[in-house]
Scaffold this motif. Structure first.
Motif, short mmCIF file in Angstrom:
data_model
loop_
_atom_site.label_atom_id
_atom_site.label_comp_id
_atom_site.label_asym_id
_atom_site.label_seq_id
_atom_site.Cartn_x
_atom_site.Cartn_y
_atom_site.Cartn_z
N SER A 81 0.98 -1.20 -0.15
CA SER A 81 -0.06 -0.11 -0.01
C SER A 81 0.88 1.12 -0.06
O SER A 81 1.81 1.32 0.42
CB SER A 81 -0.79 -0.12 1.22
N ARG A 82 0.45 2.44 -0.43
CA ARG A 82 0.96 3.56 -0.52
C ARG A 82 0.02 4.70 0.07
O ARG A 82 -1.32 4.63 0.13
CB ARG A 82 1.33 4.09 -1.80
N ARG A 83 0.40 5.74 0.70
CA ARG A 83 -0.59 6.63 1.38
C ARG A 83 -1.17 7.45 0.24
O ARG A 83 -0.61 7.81 -0.82
CB ARG A 83 0.45 7.69 2.26
N GLY A 84 -2.58 7.97 0.50
CA GLY A 84 -3.04 8.40 -0.64
C GLY A 84 -2.88 9.83 -0.74
O GLY A 84 -1.91 10.58 0.29
N THR A 97 -3.65 3.54 -0.71
CA THR A 97 -4.13 3.40 -2.05
C THR A 97 -3.57 1.94 -2.30
O THR A 97 -2.26 1.67 -1.99
CB THR A 97 -3.70 4.36 -2.96
N PHE A 98 -3.81 1.40 -3.51
CA PHE A 98 -3.58 -0.04 -3.81
C PHE A 98 -3.39 -0.09 -5.29
O PHE A 98 -4.07 0.66 -6.00
CB PHE A 98 -4.26 -1.10 -3.05
N ASP A 99 -2.53 -1.03 -5.77
CA ASP A 99 -2.33 -1.24 -7.22
C ASP A 99 -3.31 -2.27 -7.59
O ASP A 99 -3.52 -3.16 -6.98
CB ASP A 99 -0.90 -1.89 -7.45
N PRO A 100 -4.13 -1.98 -8.50
CA PRO A 100 -5.40 -2.66 -9.05
C PRO A 100 -4.90 -4.17 -9.57
O PRO A 100 -5.87 -4.91 -9.22
CB PRO A 100 -6.14 -1.96 -9.93
#
Length: 422
Positions: free
Chosen positions: A43-46, A53-56
Motif C-alpha cells: 500500500s501507499r499513502r493517498g 491506496t493500492f495497485d489494482p
C-alpha cells in the motif's frame, strides 16, 4: 468478481482506495489491512497523506488466488489440501521434492527446518532463544506440578513466549520464519535440565539432550538424536498438522497455531505412541523375551506399539534410517535386540513392519531417557513442520478450512423441552 468487473472499478495505471480494494476482494476493509501486514498486498499513502491506496493489478491477482479452491472432498469424504512441503510416495518421503531421509542424514535439524520454511539450505545455522521469551517460558514451566507431561510444559512455554512477543500478530512470511527460529529453541530452553550442571549452547540437539538424559552424550548419540529430529520434522497432514492449518486458516498467530498442534499431539494415537513402545521394550528387556510381552498386548486387544503405518506398506523409511545409526552405537545393542525380537515375534501372525515410534523408543531406552522423552523429541521436531504448514496456510483464502456438518439429529420443528422432575 471478474476482471471485467474489476476494470469498472479502476482503470489501468490508477490506484484504488481501501474501500474499492475490499470490494474487489469481497472482504471487509480491516481484512485488506491484514493482507498488508502479512505482506500479501503493498500500500501507499493517498494524496495528502490520508488513507491508503493500492495497485489494482496486485489486488486482482490476490482476488484470483483467493478464488482458488485448494481444499476438496475426496470420494471417501476426506479433506484433501494442496501442499508443497511433503510428498509421501512408495515407502519414501520427500521435503520440497528432496529425499527426506538423505536430507536428514546429511544435514542438521536446524538446516532441514530452514529448508522446509524457505527452500534455502543454510549450512551451520543454529537457532537461539532470546532472553525475554525464554525467561518467561522458564518461569511459567517451573510453576507447573512435577507430574506434568512434556506436552503440558511445551504448551505453557509456547503460550508464555507468545505473551512476551508483542509482534506475534505479524503474519508476513519473514516475521513468521523469524518467530519459528526463536520459538523452537525457547521450547527447549523452557524444559528443566536433568542435571543442574547442564549448560546451553551449540546445536539444538545437544541442548535438548541435556533436558532428556542425565548421561553425557557421545558424538554418535547426539548425531542420532539430531537425525531423529530431522526425520520427524514433517509427515504430510498428520492430525496435529491439520489442527495447525485450521488455526492458521483462522489467522491465529504462529504461537497459537503451534499450541493447537501440541494439543492434538498429546493423544495416545499420535505423539505419545513412542512412550508406549519405550515401556514395551523395557518389559522385553526385563523378561528376556518378546513373546510373553507381545502375547499380553494381543490378549488385551491392543495393537503392538511401534509396528505398522497406514502410509507405508513396508518399513517406515524414518525407522530404517534411525535403526541404521543405532546399529553402530554399542549402548543401543540390548534395546535394538529387544525391538528386533518384537518385530520377529509379531511377524509370525501379521505382516507389520517397524515404524519410527519403535526406532525412537530404542534411542530413548538406550540413552537412559524416560518414556516421555520420545514425545518431547516428536513435539520439538514437528514444531518446524507446523510452522511450514502455517506459512502455506497464511497464503491461502482465510477460513477455508471449514467443512460442512452432516446433521443426523431430529428434524425440526420439535417442541420446546419440558422441565424434568427431580
Amino acid at each position: 468478481m471478474t476482471d471485467q468487473e474489476a476494470g469498472a472499478v479502476a482503470h489501468e495505471g490508477q490506484r484504488i482506495s481501501t474501500k474499492e480494494a475490499a470490494e474487489l476482494l469481497g472482504v471487509k476493509p480491516e481484512t485488506v489491512y491484514a493482507y498488508v501486514s502479512r505482506g500479501q498486498l503493498s500500500s501507499r499513502r493517498g494524496p495528502g497523506g490520508r488513507g491508503s491506496t493500492f495497485d489494482p493489478k496486485e489486488v486482482r491477482a490476490l482476488a484470483r488466488r483467493n478464488r482458488r479452491e485448494p481444499a476438496v472432498a475426496t470420494s471417501a469424504n476426506e479433506l484433501s489440501v494442496r501442499t508443497r512441503i511433503t510428498l509421501i510416495d512408495k515407502d519414501r518421503y520427500y521435503f520440497r521434492g528432496v529425499d527426506a531421509v538423505e536430507l536428514a542424514l546429511r544435514h542438521s535439524y536446524e538446516e532441514v527446518a530452514e529448508w522446509l520454511w524457505t527452500g534455502v539450505l543454510r549450512p551451520g545455522i543454529h537457532f537461539t532463544a532470546p532472553p525475554e521469551p525464554a525467561g518467561a517460558a522458564r518461569l511459567a514451566v517451573r510453576a507447573l506440578p512435577e507430574h506434568c507431561a512434556p506436552t503440558d510444559r511445551l504448551r505453557v512455554a509456547a503460550i508464555s513466549a507468545a505473551a512476551a512477543d508483542p509482534l506475534r500478530f505479524d503474519l508476513a512470511e519473514e516475521a513468521v520464519v523469524g518467530t519459528a527460529r526463536t520459538l523452537i529453541p525457547t521450547l527447549v530452553a523452557a524444559l528443566p535440565p536433568v542435571l543442574p550442571t547442564h549448560r546451553d549452547g551449540g546445536p539444538l540437539a545437544g541442548r535438548l539432550w541435556g533436558r532428556l538424559s542425565g548421561r553425557k552424550p557421545d558424538e554418535g548419540s547426539l548425531h542420532a538424536l539430531d537425525t531423529a529430529l530431522a526425520l520427524l520434522v514433517d509427515h504430510d497432514l498428520a492430525a496435529s498438522t491439520l489442527a495447525v492449518r485450521v488455526a492458521a486458516s483462522a489467522r491465529a498467530h504462529p504461537y497459537a497455531a503451534v499450541s493447537a498442534g501440541l494439543g492434538v499431539l498429546e493423544g495416545p494415537l499420535h505423539g505419545a505412541a513412542s512412550g508406549l513402545a519405550h515401556r514395551m521394550l523395557l518389559e522385553v528387556l526385563d523378561r528376556g523375551s518378546a513373546t510373553p510381552v507381545v502375547a499380553n498386548e494381543l490378549r488385551a486387544g491392543r495393537r503392538v506399539p511401534g509396528l505398522g503405518h497406514r502410509l507405508y506398506a513396508g518399513e517406515d523409511p524414518r525407522a530404517r534410517a534411525l535403526f541404521g545409526l543405532l546399529e553402530v552405537m554399542p549402548k543401543a545393542g540390548p534395546a535394538l535386540a529387544a525391538a528386533r525380537d518384537v518385530v520377529a515375534t509379531t511377524a509370525r501372525h501379521t505382516d507389520l513392519h517397524a515404524n519410527i515410534d519403535l526406532a525412537l523408543a530404542v534411542l530413548t531406552v538406550s540413552s537412559g531417557m524416560p518414556a516421555e522423552a520420545g514425545e518431547t523429541v516428536f513435539a520439538v521436531a514437528r514444531t518446524a513442520g507446523w510452522i511450514a504448514h502455517a506459512l502455506e496456510e497464511y497464503e491461502e483464502r482465510p477460513m477455508r478450512m471449514r467443512p460442512v456438518g452432516q446433521y443426523v439429529g431430529q428434524r425440526p420443528p420439535q417442541p420446546l423441552p419440558t422441565k424434568q422432575d427431580a
